[in-house]
Design an enzyme around this catalytic site. Sequence first.
Site, PDB file in Angstrom:
ATOM      1  N   GLY A  29       0.808  -1.221   0.000  1.00 11.18           N
ATOM      2  CA  GLY A  29       0.000   0.000   0.000  1.00 11.18           C
ATOM      3  C   GLY A  29       0.836   1.264   0.000  1.00 11.18           C
ATOM      4  O   GLY A  29       2.015   1.243  -0.332  1.00 11.18           O
ATOM      5  N   HIS A  32       2.327   4.799  -4.968  1.00 17.39           N
ATOM      6  CA  HIS A  32       2.877   5.921  -5.727  1.00 17.39           C
ATOM      7  C   HIS A  32       2.956   5.504  -7.198  1.00 17.39           C
ATOM      8  O   HIS A  32       2.506   4.399  -7.561  1.00 17.39           O
ATOM      9  CB  HIS A  32       4.226   6.354  -5.157  1.00 17.39           C
ATOM     10  CG  HIS A  32       5.202   5.228  -4.964  1.00 17.39           C
ATOM     11  ND1 HIS A  32       5.695   4.478  -6.007  1.00 17.39           N
ATOM     12  CD2 HIS A  32       5.768   4.706  -3.845  1.00 17.39           C
ATOM     13  CE1 HIS A  32       6.533   3.566  -5.552  1.00 17.39           C
ATOM     14  NE2 HIS A  32       6.573   3.673  -4.222  1.00 17.39           N
ATOM     15  N   HIS A  35       4.039   1.931  -8.113  1.00 17.89           N
ATOM     16  CA  HIS A  35       3.007   0.883  -8.009  1.00 17.89           C
ATOM     17  C   HIS A  35       2.030   0.985  -9.185  1.00 17.89           C
ATOM     18  O   HIS A  35       1.600  -0.026  -9.737  1.00 17.89           O
ATOM     19  CB  HIS A  35       2.217   1.029  -6.706  1.00 17.89           C
ATOM     20  CG  HIS A  35       3.040   0.901  -5.465  1.00 17.89           C
ATOM     21  ND1 HIS A  35       3.337   1.968  -4.656  1.00 17.89           N
ATOM     22  CD2 HIS A  35       3.618  -0.183  -4.892  1.00 17.89           C
ATOM     23  CE1 HIS A  35       4.067   1.552  -3.628  1.00 17.89           C
ATOM     24  NE2 HIS A  35       4.254   0.258  -3.739  1.00 17.89           N
ATOM     25  N   GLY A 152       8.540  -4.412  -8.650  1.00 16.66           N
ATOM     26  CA  GLY A 152       9.424  -3.307  -9.029  1.00 16.66           C
ATOM     27  C   GLY A 152      10.881  -3.715  -8.829  1.00 16.66           C
ATOM     28  O   GLY A 152      11.228  -4.360  -7.838  1.00 16.66           O
ATOM     29  N   GLN A 158      15.018  -8.445  -3.662  1.00 18.47           N
ATOM     30  CA  GLN A 158      13.705  -9.073  -3.431  1.00 18.47           C
ATOM     31  C   GLN A 158      13.232  -9.785  -4.704  1.00 18.47           C
ATOM     32  O   GLN A 158      12.721 -10.913  -4.663  1.00 18.47           O
ATOM     33  CB  GLN A 158      12.687  -8.012  -3.007  1.00 18.47           C
ATOM     34  CG  GLN A 158      11.242  -8.489  -3.051  1.00 18.47           C
ATOM     35  CD  GLN A 158      10.269  -7.471  -2.494  1.00 18.47           C
ATOM     36  OE1 GLN A 158      10.152  -7.332  -1.301  1.00 18.47           O
ATOM     37  NE2 GLN A 158       9.563  -6.771  -3.365  1.00 18.47           N
TER      38      GLN A 158
HETATM   39  O1  PAF Z   1       7.729  -4.957  -2.187  1.00 19.60           O
HETATM   40  C1  PAF Z   1       6.791  -4.977  -1.351  1.00 19.60           C
HETATM   41  O2  PAF Z   1       5.967  -4.066  -1.270  1.00 19.60           O
HETATM   42  C2  PAF Z   1       6.688  -6.151  -0.384  1.00 19.60           C
HETATM   43  O3  PAF Z   1       7.938  -6.597   0.004  1.00 19.60           O
HETATM   44  C3  PAF Z   1       5.831  -7.303  -0.945  1.00 19.60           C
HETATM   45  C4  PAF Z   1       6.459  -7.923  -2.172  1.00 19.60           C
HETATM   46  C5  PAF Z   1       4.443  -6.808  -1.269  1.00 19.60           C
HETATM   47  C6  PAF Z   1       5.701  -8.404   0.111  1.00 19.60           C
HETATM   48  O4  PAF Z   1       5.107  -7.932   1.280  1.00 19.60           O
END
Ligand code: PAF
Length: 284
Positions: A29, A32, A35, A152, A158
């Site tokens: 959430g 911006h 997203h 992203g 990640q």
């Molecule tokens: O990148 C994020 O916003 C978070 O790490 C994700 C991938 C939604 C997992 O909570």
Amino acid sequence: MVALIRETAELCQRRSKESHAIGFVPTMGNLHAGHASLLERALAEHTVVYFSIFVNPKQFGPSEDYGRYPRTLEQDLSVIRDCAARFPSSQVVVFAPTDPTEVFPPGDTQTIAVSGLSTILEGKSRPGHFEGVATVVYKLFNLVRPSTAYFGLKDYQQYLVISQMVKDLCLPVKIQGMPIIRETSGLALSSRNQYLSPDQRAASLVLSQTLRELTDLIGGSRDRISKARLLISDFLKDPNWNYLELRDAQTLAEDVDRSTHITILAVYQLGSTRLLDNVQVEVS
Ligand code: PAF
């Protein structure tokens, strides 16, 4: 059309009736333009897109900002509606659980760990962080069963951890990395930018400028990497760098002698705000 679902049981019920391939955008959430770019791409490629808004407690350490992480559901829904309005024949299903127990029932026992990748760089600074990320993403994938999920590339490590998890567990989902969206100043968009004071905001520009300077110095040539490393050790005299490292873009190995794609990953810390950024550089 945008539908809002607050409970896991309702999500499962809705998902069981879907006949289209699903695009999925998982977020925490406080949306911006970064997203919104994920959602736009998902909508360009799917008639039905699921979008989760869940501040995942498992990816925050005990001294981190879980409590103060901005929760702005109404504002987020209006970003989603604006985006969805440009795709009138598509549907967006927003899953915003009312409570963490919707995703992690009390007493749950399962954790997904991606070894190696999870304990270096960001994982070294934030022990347990990537286990928390991999676990929630795995659970959300199980609930949503998407064909493609969009992440992203600002959180490049990640992206690699999730891609590795998908490969290791043979999950039937394509992971689509999406370009970093930046302010005109060069600062990568992040929900954490709002914590910066005006002075810190000015100071933060060193992050993207340094990455650009190193990219220009390397100029696509592997021979210049040693020069870049020398410059990095000079930059690191500034204690605000948590790390500034040059790594292989696929494995994050330090040895890049035979790499064709390298990444420069950095965290610059201002007060208690850690700003992440990275660039991808092709070398030969
Ligand atoms: O990148 C994020 O916003 C978070 O790490 C994700 C991938 C939604 C997992 O909570």
